[in-house]
Structures are given as structure tokens and as C-alpha cells.
Write a protein that holds these residues in place. Structure first.
Motif, PDB file in Angstrom:
ATOM      1  N   GLY A   1      -1.196   7.230  -5.402  1.00 35.12           N
ATOM      2  CA  GLY A   1      -2.091   8.316  -5.005  1.00 35.12           C
ATOM      3  C   GLY A   1      -2.327   8.365  -3.512  1.00 35.12           C
ATOM      4  N   LEU A   2      -1.897   7.308  -2.798  1.00 32.69           N
ATOM      5  CA  LEU A   2      -2.073   7.295  -1.348  1.00 32.69           C
ATOM      6  C   LEU A   2      -1.131   8.292  -0.681  1.00 32.69           C
ATOM      7  CD1 LEU A   2      -3.810   5.763   0.705  1.00 32.69           C
ATOM      8  CD2 LEU A   2      -1.924   4.156   0.986  1.00 32.69           C
ATOM      9  N   GLY A   3       0.094   8.342  -1.179  1.00 32.96           N
ATOM     10  CA  GLY A   3       1.096   9.280  -0.675  1.00 32.96           C
ATOM     11  C   GLY A   3       1.937   9.768  -1.835  1.00 32.96           C
ATOM     12  N   ASP A   4       3.204  10.053  -1.581  1.00 39.07           N
ATOM     13  CA  ASP A   4       4.120  10.477  -2.642  1.00 39.07           C
ATOM     14  C   ASP A   4       4.392   9.276  -3.544  1.00 39.07           C
ATOM     15  OD1 ASP A   4       6.095  11.415  -4.272  1.00 39.07           O
ATOM     16  OD2 ASP A   4       7.598  11.665  -2.689  1.00 39.07           O
ATOM     17  N   PHE A   5       3.779   9.264  -4.727  1.00 33.75           N
ATOM     18  CA  PHE A   5       3.856   8.091  -5.590  1.00 33.75           C
ATOM     19  C   PHE A   5       5.269   7.839  -6.105  1.00 33.75           C
ATOM     20  CE2 PHE A   5       2.611  11.676  -8.265  1.00 33.75           C
ATOM     21  CZ  PHE A   5       3.492  11.590  -9.330  1.00 33.75           C
ATOM     22  N   ARG A   6       6.068   8.880  -6.262  1.00 32.90           N
ATOM     23  CA  ARG A   6       7.437   8.677  -6.743  1.00 32.90           C
ATOM     24  C   ARG A   6       8.263   7.942  -5.700  1.00 32.90           C
ATOM     25  NH1 ARG A   6       7.713  12.120 -11.220  1.00 32.90           N
ATOM     26  NH2 ARG A   6       6.275  13.907 -11.116  1.00 32.90           N
TER      27      ARG A   6
ATOM     28  N   GLU B   1       0.831  -1.208   0.000  1.00 34.47           N
ATOM     29  CA  GLU B   1       0.000   0.000   0.000  1.00 34.47           C
ATOM     30  C   GLU B   1       0.867   1.260   0.000  1.00 34.47           C
ATOM     31  OE1 GLU B   1      -2.300  -1.563  -0.824  1.00 34.47           O
ATOM     32  OE2 GLU B   1      -3.466  -2.646   0.656  1.00 34.47           O
ATOM     33  N   THR B   2       1.663   1.480   1.056  1.00 32.09           N
ATOM     34  CA  THR B   2       2.675   2.528   1.076  1.00 32.09           C
ATOM     35  C   THR B   2       3.854   2.031   1.889  1.00 32.09           C
ATOM     36  OG1 THR B   2       3.237   4.797   1.700  1.00 32.09           O
ATOM     37  CG2 THR B   2       1.610   3.661   3.064  1.00 32.09           C
ATOM     38  N   TYR B   3       5.056   2.438   1.465  1.00 29.37           N
ATOM     39  CA  TYR B   3       6.283   2.038   2.168  1.00 29.37           C
ATOM     40  C   TYR B   3       6.708   3.079   3.201  1.00 29.37           C
ATOM     41  CZ  TYR B   3       6.843  -1.801  -1.134  1.00 29.37           C
ATOM     42  OH  TYR B   3       6.654  -2.959  -1.867  1.00 29.37           O
ATOM     43  N   ASN B   4       5.894   4.111   3.377  1.00 27.99           N
ATOM     44  CA  ASN B   4       6.170   5.120   4.397  1.00 27.99           C
ATOM     45  C   ASN B   4       5.500   4.684   5.698  1.00 27.99           C
ATOM     46  OD1 ASN B   4       5.923   7.406   6.112  1.00 27.99           O
ATOM     47  ND2 ASN B   4       6.155   8.786   4.363  1.00 27.99           N
ATOM     48  N   PRO B   5       6.271   4.303   6.728  1.00 26.31           N
ATOM     49  CA  PRO B   5       5.667   3.769   7.963  1.00 26.31           C
ATOM     50  C   PRO B   5       4.698   4.738   8.637  1.00 26.31           C
ATOM     51  CG  PRO B   5       8.017   3.291   7.906  1.00 26.31           C
ATOM     52  CD  PRO B   5       7.746   4.246   6.771  1.00 26.31           C
TER      53      PRO B   5
END
Length: 377
Positions: A226-231, A182-186
Motif C-alpha cells: 500500500g506504500l506504492g505499487d504493491f505488484r 518497505e519499498t524497493y523503488n529508490p
């Protein structure tokens, strides 16, 4: 060393800043490289690379044709249950949303499988929410055994499991695992998953490794665009893919590119991904991972899916429904997200042939599956 150990060395904010700081000369250097460094990959994901999109696309196309020819593997998702105990803020299945909840009975599962098999599908992906009491490992094992006679390849996209449970499902007939981080940002992950078992970032992150170690033939990963910073998430997805390809080389690797779509609950993408940026991410991933299968679902509109065919995509779904009972009973209430390409499988396959591509309905047979637990580590 697990991928969790690797990702903890990076600060997501700094990664994002480094990507944004890349220059045109950084992009040109990356386009001239045969194998990319981390810095090269960042450059190809950066805003500066948008001005080099045609060259990026040409190189991605050459690599894809060299590795995969003109074949497109077709698969279908089969939703078994939309019951879920997680509070994911972006998902139509979230426990916070009021929608008709349903878990298919064995005969209903078989009816769905028959429809898909009659349409020509030999690769099916079984999906559920995370509700262990309604659709746990016992339920999944029974479902796999029920649909096994209809398909040559069975994948799962469900909740994270232990290595032992993955081995159990492999023995039942599963050969592939798809699991998006989903996102790799904890920090963002914690915000988007306020309660439920899915809140455990590390348990989810290391699930593909457990699946590969158990003997899954194919491992699929991705992040929600689109959940967070996609790059930044695309960068970490690429690192994750490279790690799995190196450490679990007996398992084939696939990368998916799910852009957030409308769903119950009203969540809107925080960082919308435009079509040009979407193309850029796919092409950059191809240059980063030459041998990975790149997957595109019916989340995207038909015109865009058709135009992306030459650029790196190797696997696509068709005729999809994201609600339990959608194929045999025409059920569309309680879907996970809305699809945008509603062409039938036959129509989609015909389009592929017109454009010079070969639709592949079967590239694997369960008879080839080795014993569970033989994965490489």
C-alpha cells in the motif's frame, strides 16, 4: 554480486508496466510451469491473474502442504522501545509524531517475556525504533540476554547493522533477523524517508545479506503493501527472496505481507490492497518460492487470517501488542500500528486445531545455534 547490483538493472516503472501488460495466456502458462521464470512471476502478480484466483490458490495450497504439512509456527512480537530518530511518513513511531515515548528497563523487559512464555510462546521477535542512544546494540544485547532463558528462539526486527554487530547479537542468543525494505523503488523510498539513518536505501537493502553472512538461522524480508505499487514491490520482494535463498542457503527464508494499518500521523495507503489482491500476492509468492516460510501478522482481521490458512501461510503471530509494555502492563499508547485480530494465543491455537492445523510453539532450540560468522556467501 549483491542484490543491490541486481536491482539496479531494473526500472521500477517498466517492471510495473510489464506486470500490467500480462495477458490471460501469460497467466495460464505460468500456472502450468513447475518453476517460474521472472515473466511467469510477473504474470501471477498481474491483474489478469485475478480471474484465475481459484486455480492459483489450489496450486499454492498443494505446494504448501507438500513442503510444510499442516503446521503453523506461532510467535509473538515484543516491543522494547518506540523511540525513533527517523521521519518515516507512514510509521506510528516516526519522530514527527507526538506520542508517549518509552524504552523498557531490564526488569520491564523480563516482565514482558514472562507473560509471553506463560502463554506458551517459545519464539519471540524483539522490536525497536531506530534511536541508537536509547536502544542501540548494547541495549539490544542486554535485552537478548535477559529474555534468553524464556525462549527457544529469539528474533530481532530493528535497525540495520553491520555484520560484526549481527554476529555479536547471535553470540548473545539471537537466531533470526527480520527487516522490511518497505519499498524497493529508490525514488519512493527517498520520499517516504525524508531524514534519519533509515534514508540510506542501500545500507538497508544489504542488511539481510550481512545478517545471513554473520550466521543468522532465519532471514525475513517484506515490503509495506500500500506504500506504492504493491505488484511491483511484490515482484522485487520475490527477487530478493530468491537471491537470498540461492546465495545464503544455510539461512531459512521467510516472507511477510504487511498491509499498512492505521497509525499515529494519519498516513493513508497510496495504493490500497484489496483482499482478493492480498490473497493473490500470497499465492503467487508460494508458487515462486516453494520452501519459504510465509508470515501473517495480527495486522489482518481474524476472519481473513483464518481463511488464508490453507493457501500458503506457515507462520502467524497471536495476542500481539505493538506498544512497549503492552503485555505485562496493558500499555497501548505509543503503538506502532493498530492490530485487527485480538484473539488470545490460546483462542488462536484452538482455532487452528479445529481447522485441522497443528500449532507449533517450538521448532528450534538455541543449543543448536552454530558459532557466529559461519554463514555461507
Amino acid at each position: 554480486m549483491s542484490f543491490l547490483d541486481i536491482i539496479q538493472r531494473f526500472d521500477p516503472q517498466q517492471v510495473g508496466a510489464d506486470i500490467m501488460a500480462c495477458s490471460a495466456s501469460d497467466v495460464e502458462r505460468a500456472l502450468g510451469a513447475e518453476r517460474l521464470s521472472d515473466a511467469d512471476f510477473m504474470a501471477l502478480l498481474s491483474p489478469a491473474a485475478e480471474n484465475h484466483l481459484e486455480e492459483l490458490a489450489r496450486k499454492a495450497s498443494r505446494i504448501t502442504r507438500r513442503r510444510f504439512g499442516n503446521t503453523i509456527l506461532l510467535y509473538a512480537p515484543l516491543y522494547l522501545s518506540n523511540e525513533c530518530s527517523n521521519g518515516c511518513r507512514y510509521c506510528g513511531f516516526s519522530a514527527d509524531n507526538r506520542l508517549p515515548r518509552r524504552t523498557l528497563a531490564p526488569d520491564e523487559i523480563e516482565a514482558e517475556a514472562r507473560v509471553l512464555a506463560d502463554q506458551g510462546f517459545q519464539h519471540v521477535l524483539l522490536l525497536t525504533g531506530e534511536a541508537p542512544r536509547a536502544a542501540g546494540v548494547d541495549y539490544l544485547e542486554a535485552a537478548v540476554r535477559r529474555v534468553r532463558p524464556f525462549f527457544s528462539s529469539i528474533g530481532i526486527e530493528v535497525f540495520p547493522m553491520s555484520r560484526q554487530d549481527y554476529a555479536r547479537l547471535i553470540a548473545a542468543g539471537v537466531d533470526s533477523l527480520t527487516l522490511y525494505q518497505e519499498t524497493y523503488n529508490p525514488e519512493l523510498y527517498a520520499e517516504m524517508h525524508p531524514y534519519g539513518r533509515k534514508r540510506d536505501f542501500a545500507w538497508r537493502l544489504e542488511a539481510p545479506e550481512r545478517g545471513a553472512a554473520a550466521g543468522m538461522r532465519r532471514i525475513g524480508i517484506g515490503s509495506l503493501l500500500g506504500l506504492g505499487d504493491f505488484r511491483t514491490d511484490a515482484f522485487f520482494t520475490g527477487l530478493h527472496g530468491r537471491y537470498l535463498a540461492r546465495h545464503y542457503w544455510r539461512s531459512l527464508l521467510t516472507i511477510s505481507f504487511p498491509r499498512l494499518r492505521p497509525a499515529d500521523g494519519g498516513f493513508q495507503p497510496r495504493v490500497p490492497v484489496g483482499d482478493r489482491q492480498f490473497v493473490q500476492l500470497i499465492c503467487a509468492m508460494r508458487l515462486w518460492l516453494h520452501d519459504a516460510g510465509l508470515v501473517l501478522s495480527t495486522r489482518e482481521r481474524a476472519e481473513l487470517r483464518d481463511n488464508l490458512l490453507p493457501l500458503g501461510i506457515t507462520q502467524m503471530s497471536a495476542g500481539s501488542c505493538t506498544a512497549p509494555g503492552g503485555y505485562a502492563q496493558g500499555e497501548h499508547e505509543g503503538q506502532q500500528f493498530a492490530i485487527d485480530d485480538d484473539r488470545s494465543p490460546a483462542e488462536f491455537a484452538a482455532m487452528l486445531r479445529r481447522r485441522g492445523f497443528d500449532p507449533v510453539w517450538k521448532d528450534w532450540d538455541a543449543a543448536f545455534q552454530p558459532a557466529a560468522g559461519k554463514g555461507a556467501a
